[in-house]
Enzyme design. Structure first.
Site, PDB file in Angstrom:
ATOM      1  N   CYS A 152       0.834  -1.199   0.000  1.00  0.00           N
ATOM      2  CA  CYS A 152       0.000   0.000   0.000  1.00  0.00           C
ATOM      3  C   CYS A 152       0.874   1.256   0.000  1.00  0.00           C
ATOM      4  CB  CYS A 152      -0.966  -0.030   1.185  1.00  0.00           C
ATOM      5  SG  CYS A 152      -2.293   1.200   1.062  1.00  0.00           S
ATOM      6  N   ASP A 201      -3.256   1.049  10.122  1.00  0.00           N
ATOM      7  CA  ASP A 201      -4.475   1.856  10.318  1.00  0.00           C
ATOM      8  C   ASP A 201      -4.899   1.786  11.767  1.00  0.00           C
ATOM      9  OD1 ASP A 201      -4.630   1.224   7.229  1.00  0.00           O
ATOM     10  OD2 ASP A 201      -5.805   3.016   7.689  1.00  0.00           O
TER      11      ASP A 201
HETATM   12  C1  RUB Z   1      -3.815   3.105   3.647  1.00  0.00           C
HETATM   13  C2  RUB Z   1      -3.080   2.073   4.442  1.00  0.00           C
HETATM   14  C3  RUB Z   1      -1.795   2.507   5.061  1.00  0.00           C
HETATM   15  C4  RUB Z   1      -2.061   2.974   6.486  1.00  0.00           C
HETATM   16  C5  RUB Z   1      -0.846   3.639   7.104  1.00  0.00           C
HETATM   17  O1  RUB Z   1      -5.109   2.674   3.271  1.00  0.00           O
HETATM   18  O2  RUB Z   1      -3.537   0.976   4.656  1.00  0.00           O
HETATM   19  O3  RUB Z   1      -0.900   1.425   5.124  1.00  0.00           O
HETATM   20  O4  RUB Z   1      -3.128   3.906   6.509  1.00  0.00           O
HETATM   21  O5  RUB Z   1      -0.522   4.815   6.399  1.00  0.00           O
HETATM   22  P1  RUB Z   1      -6.050   3.658   2.408  1.00  0.00           P
HETATM   23  P2  RUB Z   1       0.277   6.002   7.124  1.00  0.00           P
HETATM   24  O6  RUB Z   1      -5.308   4.004   1.170  1.00  0.00           O
HETATM   25  O7  RUB Z   1      -7.284   2.867   2.164  1.00  0.00           O
HETATM   26  O8  RUB Z   1      -6.322   4.884   3.277  1.00  0.00           O
HETATM   27  O9  RUB Z   1       1.542   5.407   7.618  1.00  0.00           O
HETATM   28  O10 RUB Z   1       0.489   7.022   6.044  1.00  0.00           O
HETATM   29  O11 RUB Z   1      -0.586   6.508   8.226  1.00  0.00           O
END
Ligand code: RUB
Length: 309
Positions: free
Chosen positions: A119, A188
């Site tokens: 992701c 998340d």
């Molecule tokens: C984003 C996702 C990321 C986490 C952590 O999912 O799963 O791995 O949110 O991101 P989506 P960060 O694209 O559905 O929002 O480290 O930037 O908080």
């Protein structure tokens, strides 16, 4: 910005990723507070609820709103001032936590390592970039992250820093795992029992990593830990529209699609969680929630105020 428009930006994923969502919500509440009149408490509560109802899985949004909404004051002006101060505190928490995580996390990455990430996690990317900046020669596999292709964003961000990056399809993770020295992903939500909720597919990657004895590392600020899970609640996994998975012509034939946006990786698959307070085992999640997130206050008071739809 209008609260409904701001909420739509989160819902439509124009603003996405747990840290960005939380920071954006803080900025929106701060801005809104400067414009609200006499019905300050009601208006702010209404705005908070609209923002909360956008995406249910990332607890960072909930923690940001709870932190900011614990403002105090004897009159509207005092309340406004205190809310703005708390929003600014939360925003600087986001910034400083990510810097610290990068410093701690990069020590886990050795020169010559090949990493795999899934992701688009700004926190995992901060760690990878830091390792690169300290002169380590690293390569990164970035999964596509269907159906929304966040892996393309990751690949672009890493490439812009001069990092060697290769995009692979999500189903090729096991094929390439033997070339990987460390998996690093964002979060998340981290639950009270140390499980990780992150982009769909994360748990399969963790499974492959365990099979191949490759360390599975999570980069997560402490505001990704969930007080609600300590109160026994389960994390709601967002399920998004079928249209993100299947084209219209197939849907029109009556073919169905399921589209969960996140999955759960049990703590046994996680080697370490890099937080701004240190590299901790997932078993420490309970302590982080109790000590860092004002569990009693959050759970016993505010949880009664905010409800998801
Ligand atoms: C984003 C996702 C990321 C986490 C952590 O999912 O799963 O791995 O949110 O991101 P989506 P960060 O694209 O559905 O929002 O480290 O930037 O908080």
């Amino acid at each position: 910005m209008d609260i409904t428009a701001a909420a739509e930006k989160i819902r439509s994923m124009e603003i996405r990723g747990a840290s960005r969502i939380a920071r954006f919500a803080a900025e929106v509440l701060k801005d809104y507070a400067t414009r609200v009149g006499d019905n300050f408490d009601e208006e702010m509560k209404r705005a908070a609820q609209i923002l909360l109802n956008t995406r249910p899985t990332a607890v960072s949004l909930y923690n940001a709103i709870n932190y900011i909404m614990r403002y105090k004051g004897k009159n509207v002006e005092e309340k406004r001032e205190n809310l703005i101060k708390r929003a600014e505190e939360f925003i600087s928490w986001v910034e400083s936590a990510q810097r610290r995580i990068a410093e701690i996390g990069e020590k886990r990455i050795k020169d010559g390592y090949t990493l795999l990430t899934h992701c688009n996690s700004s926190t995992a990317i901060a760690v990878i970039k830091k390792a690169h900046e300290t002169g380590k020669n690293i390569k990164v596999f970035a999964t596509e992250s269907r159906p929304r292709w966040q892996g393309h964003i990751t690949a672009r961000q890493l490439k812009e820093c001069g990092i060697d990056v290769t995009v692979i399809v999500d189903s090729a993770v096991r094929f390439f795992m033997k070339e990987v020295d460390m998996v690093i992903v964002g979060a998340d939500t981290i639950t009270a029992n140390g499980a990780l909720i992150n982009k769909i597919g994360t748990s399969q990657i963790a499974l492959c990593a365990k099979e191949a004895r490759v360390p599975f590392v999570v980069a997560a600020e402490t505001y990704k830990f969930s007080p609600r899970t300590l109160a026994g609640e389960l994390v709601l996994i967002e399920e998004r529209a079928e249209e993100e998975v299947l084209p219209k012509d197939l849907l029109s034939l009556g073919i169905k699609a399921r589209n969960p946006a996140f999955d759960v990786t049990p703590r046994d698959y996680i080697d370490v969680i890099i937080t701004e307070i240190g590299a901790i085992p997932p078993e420490m999640a309970y302590i982080v929630i109790k000590q860092r997130l004002g569990y009693e206050e959050v759970v016993e008071e505010e949880m009664k105020i905010y409800d998801y739809d």
